[in-house]
Design an enzyme around this catalytic site. Structure first.
Site, PDB file in Angstrom:
ATOM      1  N   CYS A 135       0.847  -1.194   0.000  1.00 51.46           N
ATOM      2  CA  CYS A 135       0.000   0.000   0.000  1.00 51.46           C
ATOM      3  C   CYS A 135       0.886   1.249   0.000  1.00 51.46           C
ATOM      4  O   CYS A 135       1.542   1.526  -0.987  1.00 51.46           O
ATOM      5  CB  CYS A 135      -0.966  -0.040   1.186  1.00 51.46           C
ATOM      6  SG  CYS A 135      -2.355   1.105   1.026  1.00 51.46           S
ATOM      7  N   HIS A 153      -3.411  -5.763   1.018  1.00 49.84           N
ATOM      8  CA  HIS A 153      -2.748  -5.987   2.300  1.00 49.84           C
ATOM      9  C   HIS A 153      -2.712  -7.472   2.684  1.00 49.84           C
ATOM     10  O   HIS A 153      -3.610  -7.959   3.375  1.00 49.84           O
ATOM     11  CB  HIS A 153      -3.483  -5.228   3.402  1.00 49.84           C
ATOM     12  CG  HIS A 153      -3.303  -3.755   3.374  1.00 49.84           C
ATOM     13  ND1 HIS A 153      -2.326  -3.102   4.093  1.00 49.84           N
ATOM     14  CD2 HIS A 153      -3.989  -2.791   2.699  1.00 49.84           C
ATOM     15  CE1 HIS A 153      -2.415  -1.802   3.883  1.00 49.84           C
ATOM     16  NE2 HIS A 153      -3.413  -1.579   3.038  1.00 49.84           N
ATOM     17  N   GLU A 155      -0.813  -8.762   4.914  1.00 51.82           N
ATOM     18  CA  GLU A 155      -0.592  -8.848   6.359  1.00 51.82           C
ATOM     19  C   GLU A 155      -1.896  -8.759   7.151  1.00 51.82           C
ATOM     20  O   GLU A 155      -1.928  -9.085   8.344  1.00 51.82           O
ATOM     21  CB  GLU A 155       0.396  -7.758   6.806  1.00 51.82           C
ATOM     22  CG  GLU A 155      -0.173  -6.374   7.024  1.00 51.82           C
ATOM     23  CD  GLU A 155      -0.487  -5.599   5.757  1.00 51.82           C
ATOM     24  OE1 GLU A 155      -0.834  -4.403   5.868  1.00 51.82           O
ATOM     25  OE2 GLU A 155      -0.398  -6.177   4.642  1.00 51.82           O
TER      26      GLU A 155
END
EC number: 6.3.5.3
Length: 221
Positions: free
Chosen positions: A86, A193, A195
């Site tokens: 990002c 994302h 994560e």
């Protein structure tokens, strides 16, 4: 395997990224942007999402001038691995570690939802999925519209460096691009994302293979 996660003023995904690496078995150090060197023996550098410096000027542009980014550039020039997610993807383009630029979303609105992706080019980042796999990851960005000139886009395509594509393009990115690789395939920038998708308790685990394979591949024999 050692990972370093860079922290800028305004970063808001640094802990999430550190936890994702740790769950995959990495030894993680978080590094403040004012540092001039990375920890010794680092294998991969993670540049997290968030709003570094409040996203003033251009997203990632101020962060790319931080002292630690010069160390990250040297790390990648030596063949080290780096993952920018990002805002981290924006930083990688502003620091010229990856080509292109991230512009305002085509709809001019902040987007926060889960999107479908197709896995493309194979690398240590994507090999845990297999080519052409379909996965779902969250996005949360206002400036995720990947743009590059036709020559650059053709080169990315021809060299097999498009790592992820949107199955339903949410932001207007050229050729549905959601993530790209460097020429040596050791630097990955992506807007979604992974994560945020490593814990079943959070409702998604499609990010796990990225971290698991990367950490396993870079672990000492």
């Amino acid at each position: 395997m050692k990972a370093a996660v860079i922290v800028f003023p305004g970063s808001n995904c640094d802990r999430d990224l550190a936890v994702a690496f740790e769950r995959a078995g990495a030894d993680v150090t978080r590094v403040w942007h004012k540092e001039t060197d990375l920890p010794e023996g680092v294998d991969v550098v993670g540049i997290p999402g968030g709003f570094s410096y409040g996203d003033y000027l251009r997203c990632g542009a101020i962060a790319a001038q931080s002292p630690i980014c010069r160390a990250v550039v040297r790390h990648t020039e030596r063949g080290g691995y780096a993952l920018g997610i990002c805002n981290g993807f924006q930083v990688l383009t502003e620091a010229r570690m990856l080509p292109g630029v991230l512009m305002r979303n085509a709809g001019l609105k902040f987007l926060c939802r889960t999107v479908g992706l197709t896995v493309g080019a194979q690398s240590e980042f994507t090999a845990g999925y297999g080519e052409a796999a379909e996965i779902a990851l969250p996005i949360a960005h206002h400036d995720g519209n990947y743009r590059a000139d036709a020559e650059t886009l053709d080169r990315l395509e021809g060299e097999g460096r498009v790592a992820f594509r949107y199955t339903d393009n949410p932001n207007g990115s050229d050729r549905d691009i959601a993530g790209i690789l460097s020429e040596n395939r050791r630097v990955l920038g992506m807007m979604p994302h992974p994560e945020r998708a490593v814990d079943a308790g959070h409702g998604a685990t499609d990010g796990q293979p990225l971290f698991a394979h990367l950490v396993g591949a870079l672990a000492p024999a």
